[in-house]
Design a protein around this motif. Sequence first.
Motif, PDB file in Angstrom:
ATOM      1  N   UNK A  17      36.457  33.610  42.345  1.00  0.00           N
ATOM      2  CA  UNK A  17      37.060  34.783  42.981  1.00  0.00           C
ATOM      3  C   UNK A  17      38.575  34.644  43.046  1.00  0.00           C
ATOM      4  N   UNK A  18      39.027  33.466  43.439  1.00  0.00           N
ATOM      5  CA  UNK A  18      40.465  33.255  43.554  1.00  0.00           C
ATOM      6  C   UNK A  18      41.135  33.209  42.177  1.00  0.00           C
ATOM      7  N   UNK A  19      40.449  32.632  41.190  1.00  0.00           N
ATOM      8  CA  UNK A  19      41.010  32.580  39.830  1.00  0.00           C
ATOM      9  C   UNK A  19      41.179  33.985  39.268  1.00  0.00           C
ATOM     10  N   UNK A  20      40.206  34.838  39.517  1.00  0.00           N
ATOM     11  CA  UNK A  20      40.290  36.225  39.047  1.00  0.00           C
ATOM     12  C   UNK A  20      41.465  36.936  39.713  1.00  0.00           C
ATOM     13  N   UNK A  21      41.652  36.663  41.010  1.00  0.00           N
ATOM     14  CA  UNK A  21      42.760  37.289  41.729  1.00  0.00           C
ATOM     15  C   UNK A  21      44.109  36.833  41.175  1.00  0.00           C
ATOM     16  N   UNK A  22      44.200  35.571  40.791  1.00  0.00           N
ATOM     17  CA  UNK A  22      45.453  35.077  40.218  1.00  0.00           C
ATOM     18  C   UNK A  22      45.761  35.772  38.894  1.00  0.00           C
ATOM     19  N   UNK A  23      44.731  36.041  38.115  1.00  0.00           N
ATOM     20  CA  UNK A  23      44.936  36.791  36.876  1.00  0.00           C
ATOM     21  C   UNK A  23      45.444  38.192  37.162  1.00  0.00           C
ATOM     22  N   UNK A 145      42.633  42.385  46.257  1.00  0.00           N
ATOM     23  CA  UNK A 145      41.649  41.416  45.774  1.00  0.00           C
ATOM     24  C   UNK A 145      40.827  40.962  46.965  1.00  0.00           C
ATOM     25  N   UNK A 146      39.516  40.783  46.791  1.00  0.00           N
ATOM     26  CA  UNK A 146      38.669  40.379  47.914  1.00  0.00           C
ATOM     27  C   UNK A 146      38.931  38.949  48.347  1.00  0.00           C
ATOM     28  N   UNK A 147      38.883  38.722  49.657  1.00  0.00           N
ATOM     29  CA  UNK A 147      38.969  37.355  50.148  1.00  0.00           C
ATOM     30  C   UNK A 147      37.725  36.602  49.696  1.00  0.00           C
ATOM     31  N   UNK A 148      37.899  35.328  49.363  1.00  0.00           N
ATOM     32  CA  UNK A 148      36.799  34.546  48.802  1.00  0.00           C
ATOM     33  C   UNK A 148      35.734  34.188  49.827  1.00  0.00           C
ATOM     34  N   UNK A 158      44.084  35.710  49.514  1.00  0.00           N
ATOM     35  CA  UNK A 158      45.440  36.198  49.806  1.00  0.00           C
ATOM     36  C   UNK A 158      46.441  35.057  49.905  1.00  0.00           C
ATOM     37  N   UNK A 159      46.049  33.958  50.555  1.00  0.00           N
ATOM     38  CA  UNK A 159      46.979  32.834  50.680  1.00  0.00           C
ATOM     39  C   UNK A 159      47.157  32.114  49.338  1.00  0.00           C
ATOM     40  N   UNK A 160      46.092  32.079  48.534  1.00  0.00           N
ATOM     41  CA  UNK A 160      46.207  31.470  47.200  1.00  0.00           C
ATOM     42  C   UNK A 160      47.176  32.264  46.339  1.00  0.00           C
ATOM     43  N   UNK A 161      47.096  33.591  46.387  1.00  0.00           N
ATOM     44  CA  UNK A 161      48.014  34.425  45.612  1.00  0.00           C
ATOM     45  C   UNK A 161      49.450  34.246  46.104  1.00  0.00           C
TER      46      UNK A 161
END
Length: 322
Positions: A17-23, A145-148, A158-161
């Motif tokens: 989920x987080x990897x997709x958000x980074x893309x 983007x959805x929170x994981x 959100x914090x990862x992005x």
Amino acid sequence: MTDTEILLSAGRRVIETEAEALGTLAGALDASFAEAVALILGAKGRVIVSGMGKSGHIARKIAATLASTGTPAHFVHPAEASHGDLGMLAAGDVVMMLSNSGETPELADMIAHTRRFAIPLIGVASRADSTLLRQADVALVLPKAPEACGTGIVPTTSTTMTLALGDALAVALMEHRQFTPENFRQFHPGGKLGAQLSKVGDLMHGGEELPLVGLETAMGEALIVMSQKGFGVVGVTSDSGLLVGIITDGDLRRNMVNLLDKTAGDVMTGDPKTIAPDQLAEKAVALMDRLKITSLFAVDPDGPRIARGIITIHDCLRAGVV
């Protein structure tokens, strides 16, 4: 499913989920990103990074990354700012404020201070119409983007992005400034990283420690110098002081017959391999490994071939380079 499979499934779902958000974040970068970089490059002071809660933890890391890559920066806690730490903000600074919602109440005093004293403000939030981004000079909007966590209430994606966006800013600034590994080492003198970035000049032996003899030095005297200095080698210099050869254990074995009747010039191996004092110690290790030797004389790269020091594989081992 077994308990292990359930846990692995949850872990992979979060990372995916987080990897997709980074893309998505990478694709969403626009001219505002370049504006933020330009604003920081033009600052005469520091970058003040701030955020509350989880955003505050991310802000601390971003400030640390900026500071270690050539952009002076520090973290200011927004709640503490309201109780005196606003004095840490000065003319010439740039403030970067992080808030997923853009409505964090503790940020209000810092936002107002930047507006009152014309301190440039970069806002990072997920809502373009939020108070933070409406007040900011440069607004960096995090894409939807959805929170994981699955519930949408735990700051994860959100914090990862936000963290990745901070890294992107730091690297863009670093590359623009042509920040080199040598510059990087100035801020990382300790630990394994500092060791890897050590220069030959930091580790080499010089001055009276140098094992040097002249071309016409009798081998009996040369052996005494080799023994006293303890490097297992001796450099041979010309009348003008230039390094012209080296004597190693191998040279001694090849010249055992009537060795003491010979001079250093008779026994030496000419044109020895050398390295410059400003080269990374890692390069010295690689060169010694390739040549199957244990020491190198250091000479200035662009000047006369005068020995400035000697570095050994043991020096590099002690420093943690290898």
